[in-house]
Design a protein around this motif. Structure first.
Motif, PDB file in Angstrom:
ATOM      1  N   TRP A 144       0.807  -1.223   0.000  1.00  0.00           N
ATOM      2  CA  TRP A 144       0.000   0.000   0.000  1.00  0.00           C
ATOM      3  C   TRP A 144       0.838   1.270   0.000  1.00  0.00           C
ATOM      4  O   TRP A 144       0.294   2.369   0.011  1.00  0.00           O
ATOM      5  CB  TRP A 144      -0.971  -0.008   1.174  1.00  0.00           C
ATOM      6  CG  TRP A 144      -2.144  -0.869   0.857  1.00  0.00           C
ATOM      7  CD1 TRP A 144      -2.260  -2.203   1.108  1.00  0.00           C
ATOM      8  CD2 TRP A 144      -3.313  -0.491   0.157  1.00  0.00           C
ATOM      9  NE1 TRP A 144      -3.440  -2.671   0.609  1.00  0.00           N
ATOM     10  CE2 TRP A 144      -4.113  -1.644   0.021  1.00  0.00           C
ATOM     11  CE3 TRP A 144      -3.772   0.706  -0.372  1.00  0.00           C
ATOM     12  CZ2 TRP A 144      -5.341  -1.629  -0.610  1.00  0.00           C
ATOM     13  CZ3 TRP A 144      -5.007   0.730  -0.999  1.00  0.00           C
ATOM     14  CH2 TRP A 144      -5.772  -0.428  -1.114  1.00  0.00           C
ATOM     15  N   SER A 169      -1.359   4.655  -0.855  1.00  0.00           N
ATOM     16  CA  SER A 169      -1.843   5.394   0.299  1.00  0.00           C
ATOM     17  C   SER A 169      -0.741   6.301   0.843  1.00  0.00           C
ATOM     18  O   SER A 169       0.432   5.950   0.829  1.00  0.00           O
ATOM     19  CB  SER A 169      -2.292   4.400   1.375  1.00  0.00           C
ATOM     20  OG  SER A 169      -2.715   5.073   2.534  1.00  0.00           O
ATOM     21  N   ASN A 229      -8.005   3.386   8.725  1.00  0.00           N
ATOM     22  CA  ASN A 229      -8.258   3.957   7.409  1.00  0.00           C
ATOM     23  C   ASN A 229      -6.928   4.293   6.737  1.00  0.00           C
ATOM     24  O   ASN A 229      -6.112   5.023   7.304  1.00  0.00           O
ATOM     25  CB  ASN A 229      -9.116   5.221   7.509  1.00  0.00           C
ATOM     26  CG  ASN A 229      -9.635   5.645   6.158  1.00  0.00           C
ATOM     27  OD1 ASN A 229     -10.557   5.041   5.635  1.00  0.00           O
ATOM     28  ND2 ASN A 229      -9.035   6.679   5.583  1.00  0.00           N
ATOM     29  N   SER A 275      -6.092   7.282   0.577  1.00  0.00           N
ATOM     30  CA  SER A 275      -5.551   7.022  -0.755  1.00  0.00           C
ATOM     31  C   SER A 275      -4.887   8.254  -1.353  1.00  0.00           C
ATOM     32  O   SER A 275      -5.102   9.386  -0.917  1.00  0.00           O
ATOM     33  CB  SER A 275      -6.661   6.538  -1.679  1.00  0.00           C
ATOM     34  OG  SER A 275      -7.593   7.575  -1.900  1.00  0.00           O
ATOM     35  N   GLU A 304      -9.619   4.355  -4.084  1.00  0.00           N
ATOM     36  CA  GLU A 304     -10.506   4.499  -2.939  1.00  0.00           C
ATOM     37  C   GLU A 304      -9.731   4.251  -1.642  1.00  0.00           C
ATOM     38  O   GLU A 304      -8.840   3.401  -1.585  1.00  0.00           O
ATOM     39  CB  GLU A 304     -11.638   3.472  -3.075  1.00  0.00           C
ATOM     40  CG  GLU A 304     -12.686   3.547  -2.005  1.00  0.00           C
ATOM     41  CD  GLU A 304     -13.782   2.498  -2.180  1.00  0.00           C
ATOM     42  OE1 GLU A 304     -14.609   2.388  -1.276  1.00  0.00           O
ATOM     43  OE2 GLU A 304     -13.783   1.790  -3.208  1.00  0.00           O
ATOM     44  N   ASP A 305     -10.082   4.998  -0.566  1.00  0.00           N
ATOM     45  CA  ASP A 305      -9.504   4.736   0.755  1.00  0.00           C
ATOM     46  C   ASP A 305      -9.782   3.284   1.139  1.00  0.00           C
ATOM     47  O   ASP A 305     -10.807   2.718   0.751  1.00  0.00           O
ATOM     48  CB  ASP A 305     -10.139   5.632   1.820  1.00  0.00           C
ATOM     49  CG  ASP A 305      -9.688   7.077   1.736  1.00  0.00           C
ATOM     50  OD1 ASP A 305      -8.913   7.419   0.839  1.00  0.00           O
ATOM     51  OD2 ASP A 305     -10.134   7.864   2.591  1.00  0.00           O
ATOM     52  N   LEU A 306      -8.893   2.691   1.907  1.00  0.00           N
ATOM     53  CA  LEU A 306      -9.086   1.330   2.396  1.00  0.00           C
ATOM     54  C   LEU A 306      -9.447   1.393   3.872  1.00  0.00           C
ATOM     55  O   LEU A 306      -8.734   1.994   4.669  1.00  0.00           O
ATOM     56  CB  LEU A 306      -7.806   0.501   2.219  1.00  0.00           C
ATOM     57  CG  LEU A 306      -7.827  -0.908   2.796  1.00  0.00           C
ATOM     58  CD1 LEU A 306      -8.844  -1.779   2.055  1.00  0.00           C
ATOM     59  CD2 LEU A 306      -6.444  -1.534   2.741  1.00  0.00           C
ATOM     60  N   ILE A 324     -10.485  -0.889   7.373  1.00  0.00           N
ATOM     61  CA  ILE A 324     -10.352  -2.217   7.974  1.00  0.00           C
ATOM     62  C   ILE A 324     -10.870  -2.165   9.417  1.00  0.00           C
ATOM     63  O   ILE A 324     -10.521  -1.259  10.181  1.00  0.00           O
ATOM     64  CB  ILE A 324      -8.878  -2.681   7.995  1.00  0.00           C
ATOM     65  CG1 ILE A 324      -8.321  -2.751   6.570  1.00  0.00           C
ATOM     66  CG2 ILE A 324      -8.734  -4.023   8.705  1.00  0.00           C
ATOM     67  CD1 ILE A 324      -6.815  -2.961   6.505  1.00  0.00           C
ATOM     68  N   ILE A 380     -12.418  -5.989   5.687  1.00  0.00           N
ATOM     69  CA  ILE A 380     -12.340  -4.850   4.771  1.00  0.00           C
ATOM     70  C   ILE A 380     -13.735  -4.249   4.632  1.00  0.00           C
ATOM     71  O   ILE A 380     -14.695  -4.960   4.348  1.00  0.00           O
ATOM     72  CB  ILE A 380     -11.788  -5.274   3.397  1.00  0.00           C
ATOM     73  CG1 ILE A 380     -10.375  -5.846   3.561  1.00  0.00           C
ATOM     74  CG2 ILE A 380     -11.797  -4.094   2.425  1.00  0.00           C
ATOM     75  CD1 ILE A 380      -9.808  -6.457   2.296  1.00  0.00           C
ATOM     76  N   ASN A 382     -14.644  -1.686   2.539  1.00  0.00           N
ATOM     77  CA  ASN A 382     -14.942  -1.078   1.251  1.00  0.00           C
ATOM     78  C   ASN A 382     -16.096  -1.798   0.552  1.00  0.00           C
ATOM     79  O   ASN A 382     -16.192  -3.023   0.619  1.00  0.00           O
ATOM     80  CB  ASN A 382     -13.703  -1.115   0.347  1.00  0.00           C
ATOM     81  CG  ASN A 382     -12.594  -0.267   0.899  1.00  0.00           C
ATOM     82  OD1 ASN A 382     -12.240  -0.380   2.064  1.00  0.00           O
ATOM     83  ND2 ASN A 382     -12.039   0.585   0.066  1.00  0.00           N
ATOM     84  N   SER A 417     -16.043  -5.350  -1.439  1.00  0.00           N
ATOM     85  CA  SER A 417     -14.951  -6.225  -0.999  1.00  0.00           C
ATOM     86  C   SER A 417     -15.536  -7.547  -0.513  1.00  0.00           C
ATOM     87  O   SER A 417     -16.683  -7.623  -0.092  1.00  0.00           O
ATOM     88  CB  SER A 417     -14.137  -5.572   0.113  1.00  0.00           C
ATOM     89  OG  SER A 417     -14.925  -5.470   1.275  1.00  0.00           O
ATOM     90  N   ALA A 441      -1.606  -4.924   3.364  1.00  0.00           N
ATOM     91  CA  ALA A 441      -1.911  -3.538   3.718  1.00  0.00           C
ATOM     92  C   ALA A 441      -1.285  -3.295   5.087  1.00  0.00           C
ATOM     93  O   ALA A 441      -1.805  -3.757   6.098  1.00  0.00           O
ATOM     94  CB  ALA A 441      -3.411  -3.310   3.759  1.00  0.00           C
TER      95      ALA A 441
END
Length: 173
Positions: free
Chosen positions: A48, A52, A80, A83, A92-94, A96, A122, A124, A127, A161
């Motif tokens: 990432w 990111s 978070n 991105s 897109e932001d990831l 978790i 995840i 998103n 996902s 990530a």
């Protein structure tokens, strides 16, 4: 390598604050027992790193004192990865949500090692699930607060990530 060096310097820098602090108000001499709430911020590494620019998270845990110097419990929260544009594409932001077993081992009067291990969900849209999650940290107890350096990772389908950074957790008991 520069990022890891930054985290190590930050963690050891807090030892001077502790040495100058007053009396230890922590439970069970450096125990993290009870409800803990915190924040952490870091720099993405691994897969990432290019996608990111920054990671920030909320930590929530409840720890039970298993024996002198050892706490175990459950942990969750939210992470978070913000991105950034990647070769002209908007990523897109990831997000978790970790669901993990948590442990904390006292290394001395003020120092501790902790680790959360479990599953990262995840968040998103679109996902499918999540992956293996781990979050080792080493830090310093200052009153009822923990200041720590960490490495955090969620692995899904050989995509990692991860972030490295610093954080603070407060015991609310």
């Amino acid at each position: 390598m520069k990022k890891l060096l930054f985290v190590i310097i930050a963690v050891f820098g807090f030892s001077n604050i502790s040495a100058q602090g007053g009396e230890d108000n922590s439970q069970n001499s450096n125990s993290g027992e009870g409800f803990n709430l915190g924040l952490h911020a870091g720099i993405p590494v691994g897969d990432w790193d290019d996608l990111s620019s920054f990671a920030i998270g909320l930590d929530v845990s409840y720890l039970f004192n298993l024996s002198e110097g050892i706490d175990v419990g459950l942990a969750t929260g939210y992470i978070n990865f913000f991105s950034k544009d990647f070769d002209g594409f908007e990523v897109e932001d990831l997000g978790i949500i970790p669901v993990a077993l948590s442990s904390r081992i006292v290394l001395g009067e003020d120092w501790f090692f902790g680790a959360d291990v479990g599953y990262g969900i995840i968040t998103n849209e679109g996902s499918d699930g999540g992956g293996f999650y781990y979050y080792p940290k080493i830090g310093l107890r200052i009153g009822s607060a923990d200041i720590f350096g960490y490495y955090q990772s969620m692995i899904k389908d050989s995509i990692d990530a991860s972030s490295v950074g610093i954080g603070a957790t407060f015991n609310l008991n």
